[in-house]
Design a protein around this motif. Sequence first.
Motif, mmCIF file in Angstrom:
data_model
loop_
_atom_site.group_PDB
_atom_site.id
_atom_site.type_symbol
_atom_site.label_atom_id
_atom_site.label_comp_id
_atom_site.label_asym_id
_atom_site.label_seq_id
_atom_site.Cartn_x
_atom_site.Cartn_y
_atom_site.Cartn_z
ATOM 1 N N GLN A 5 41.806 34.492 34.823
ATOM 2 C CA GLN A 5 42.871 35.213 35.510
ATOM 3 C C GLN A 5 42.553 36.706 35.583
ATOM 4 N N VAL A 21 40.137 37.653 41.256
ATOM 5 C CA VAL A 21 40.451 36.220 41.204
ATOM 6 C C VAL A 21 39.788 35.496 42.369
ATOM 7 N N ARG A 22 39.851 36.101 43.547
ATOM 8 C CA ARG A 22 39.229 35.501 44.732
ATOM 9 C C ARG A 22 37.719 35.345 44.533
ATOM 10 N N HIS A 45 36.970 32.457 42.218
ATOM 11 C CA HIS A 45 37.158 31.187 42.919
ATOM 12 C C HIS A 45 35.972 30.874 43.831
ATOM 13 N N THR A 100 42.024 29.068 38.374
ATOM 14 C CA THR A 100 42.216 30.519 38.399
ATOM 15 C C THR A 100 43.696 30.871 38.431
ATOM 16 N N TYR A 133 46.494 34.375 39.141
ATOM 17 C CA TYR A 133 46.762 35.765 39.485
ATOM 18 C C TYR A 133 47.878 36.279 38.590
ATOM 19 N N TYR A 191 47.996 33.843 48.376
ATOM 20 C CA TYR A 191 47.408 33.769 47.036
ATOM 21 C C TYR A 191 46.950 32.354 46.706
ATOM 22 N N SER A 229 44.021 30.882 44.131
ATOM 23 C CA SER A 229 44.617 30.915 42.790
ATOM 24 C C SER A 229 45.453 29.660 42.545
#
Length: 289
Positions: A184, A191-192, A195, A203, A205, A217, A221
Amino acid sequence: MYARAVAATATAILGTAALLSPTSDALAGEVGEPTVVAHRGASAYAPENTLASIDKAAQLGFSWVENDVQRTRDGQLVVIHDDSLRRTTNVEDVFPGRAPWKVKDFTAAEIARLDAGGWFSPAYAGTRVPTLKQYMRRVEHNHEKLLLEVKNPKLYPGIEQQTVRLLGNEGWLDRRHLGRLIVQSFDADSVRTVHKLKPALTTAYLGTPSVAQLRQYARFSDLINPSYGSISARYVSAVHAVTGPHGRRLGVFAWTVDDAASAWKAAGYGVDGLITNRPDVVRTALSTG
């Protein structure tokens, strides 16, 4: 012949989907009490983000722990919350002329000299700031599960790639470990990036996006992890109504919940997890509420 080919193709597709879909224990969709996550380890009872803190969480019977990852001047990943060493170590005594004592300005060897426990209690004097490698090996030894926060990623370009690489080197990106790991950050771009680097990773956020932003998001996420004071039952329901990148509804882990009243309130909103410095207090509240 055709039937066998179709069956083989279907099996291959299902197998690929299984490999790409994380199996996080915390997001299994089970009905029941929220997952309790020991924030920075059992940080009310041992110095935060240390091996002693995750050992204490294990002793108290908690499997999920949370930590913060940053990077030293010589490129080593270490587990510490603040971008400065000042609050949780004796860096001012050991290196008095190096204010403002930023993590990024010290080598891993220099940080390894610091006492990261004496500030908390004399009983923990001599405790060290762990490297992420040391930390992961202790989590594995304790059979624990990890909510790993990439801290201050703008200070450490490429920290996502480095973290994912270390996790892989330590064996934490196989199917068995992916069920015990969530990464996180407060930084959506971070986060992106995680991923994209490893789509199978779960993941999260950290924050409270507006309801209108949730689908954006949800592209990268699996969870939205807000401060418990910033949410309501309506907000949690809105998050749950959105499907994340792995085909499941988004989850919600609320932080930092340290007393019974807050635990009852957040659990009543329908959150999936509670992040807490006092996991025993929260566990007792949930079992009696």
